[in-house]
Design an enzyme around this catalytic site. Sequence first.
Site, PDB file in Angstrom:
ATOM      1  N   HIS A   1       0.643  -0.697   0.151  1.00 23.37           N
ATOM      2  CA  HIS A   1      -0.207   0.326   0.406  1.00 23.37           C
ATOM      3  C   HIS A   1       0.968   1.324   0.275  1.00 23.37           C
ATOM      4  O   HIS A   1       0.216   2.062  -0.858  1.00 23.37           O
ATOM      5  CB  HIS A   1      -0.943   0.023   1.138  1.00 23.37           C
ATOM      6  CG  HIS A   1      -1.603   1.167   1.165  1.00 23.37           C
ATOM      7  ND1 HIS A   1      -2.853   1.195   1.132  1.00 23.37           N
ATOM      8  CD2 HIS A   1      -2.080   2.285   1.869  1.00 23.37           C
ATOM      9  CE1 HIS A   1      -3.738   2.042   1.165  1.00 23.37           C
ATOM     10  NE2 HIS A   1      -2.859   3.045   1.721  1.00 23.37           N
ATOM     11  N   GLU A   2       2.237   1.192   0.662  1.00 26.46           N
ATOM     12  CA  GLU A   2       2.803   2.360   0.894  1.00 26.46           C
ATOM     13  C   GLU A   2       3.401   2.551   0.062  1.00 26.46           C
ATOM     14  O   GLU A   2       3.666   3.659  -0.672  1.00 26.46           O
ATOM     15  CB  GLU A   2       3.608   2.505   2.497  1.00 26.46           C
ATOM     16  CG  GLU A   2       2.508   2.257   3.308  1.00 26.46           C
ATOM     17  CD  GLU A   2       1.734   3.186   3.750  1.00 26.46           C
ATOM     18  OE1 GLU A   2       1.850   4.722   2.940  1.00 26.46           O
ATOM     19  OE2 GLU A   2       0.975   3.320   4.338  1.00 26.46           O
TER      20      GLU A   2
ATOM     21  N   HIS B   1       2.115   4.649  -2.844  1.00 23.55           N
ATOM     22  CA  HIS B   1       1.779   5.971  -2.813  1.00 23.55           C
ATOM     23  C   HIS B   1       3.451   6.487  -2.808  1.00 23.55           C
ATOM     24  O   HIS B   1       3.624   7.897  -3.058  1.00 23.55           O
ATOM     25  CB  HIS B   1       1.604   6.392  -0.962  1.00 23.55           C
ATOM     26  CG  HIS B   1       0.306   6.191  -0.475  1.00 23.55           C
ATOM     27  ND1 HIS B   1      -0.846   6.670  -1.388  1.00 23.55           N
ATOM     28  CD2 HIS B   1      -0.084   5.404   0.150  1.00 23.55           C
ATOM     29  CE1 HIS B   1      -1.855   6.661  -0.499  1.00 23.55           C
ATOM     30  NE2 HIS B   1      -1.232   5.573   0.449  1.00 23.55           N
TER      31      HIS B   1
END
Length: 418
Positions: free
Chosen positions: A18-19, A22
């Site tokens: 997920h990170e 980003h």
Amino acid sequence: MNTIIAFILMFGLIVFVHEFGHFIIAKKTGMLVREFAIGFGPKIFSIKKSETLYTIRILPMGGYVRVAGDDPEIIELKPGQHIGLTFNDQQKVQQIIINNKAKYPNAHVIEVESADLSHDLIIKGVLVGEEQLMSYPVAEDADYVMDETATQIAPYNRQFGSKNKRQRAMQLFAGPLMNFVLTVILFFILGAAQGIPVEEARLGEIQPNSPAETAGFQTGDEILSINDQSISQWVEFQAIVRESPEQELTMVVDRAGEQQELNVMPRTEQIEDITVGQIGVMPYVEKSLAKAIPFSITETYEWSKMIFESVIMLVTGQFSIDMLGGPVAIYDATDQIVQTGFWNFINWTAALSVNLGIINLLPLPALDGGRLLFIGIEAVRGKPISSEKEGLVHFIGFALLMLLMIIVTWNDIQRLFM
């Protein structure tokens, strides 16, 4: 111990992916990423590469990518302030030393008249002991040093807010998107390794000492009817068996082109306090890399649909908040699933990954979806909402989410231990 390791690895993978979404878009669009963190709380490991600090923190329940501009820049040089300056080979300021200047004997100590570290990248000041006003150009990757800790400045063009709406939206959406990508990959691995269940009512593995083995069923048998009711799909076969514990069923099967009649009595099983019938068979599977691709996409869609429908039911009050599970419930479920085998654990990881992706896309303050909503509002009204108002909304939203997490965790503890 196996459960603890599995839990940490599972959450670590989901959060990392997920990170990373980003992170990679922030890098691609020129944002300054100050920190890439897995976990919350005190650091247990950190390493700095290029301009980003990579950390692992003690609580493995999340993570974050800290992009310049997400929080107010903490460096502020005030008129009359004494600071130290060191320079690079191009004679641009490389270090802005806020305190403990005596530890930097080569620094030029000046009294600040004005400074712009966002747009013009210049500091104006007077060398201590002299009168002539000087202008000092500042390098884009200059550091300000407070208590001997260096932090890179963030010119406006490196900040989140300087990017256009499409770039900011991409950076926010990339995290949940990567969770969907991870889910598809995990389901593809499952389909390729374990096979794709066929839709027809064909039997796969027959469990030893099961009612099915006792009745004479064999792998590959296709169920044609049960008690004279025609059967064509596995879900039809499964439903009748589950609804018939301790009831004899007469089944007609196709075995290598020949029809046979077999009688079987499903045994009683308890699944989450529900009594069901089972005869001890698995669905027939086909191992095919080509079929694993659509299977992975279909499974991701079905899980997404189920989670989204659950969210709608929660919002409309069709089930209580007491039914929600938090970290404790997830740990308990992981403990049970780990004991059933590696592939069930992979399936569970895929389900949690798509869950995280959907939850983060909800238009709630402090979540990616809430920040995307503000970008959408900006697109409609033609100008952004003030950063102070948006920050306040996200702060309140985060506080409410933390309160919800506490309530859900307390419910988990009551349900599991009291």
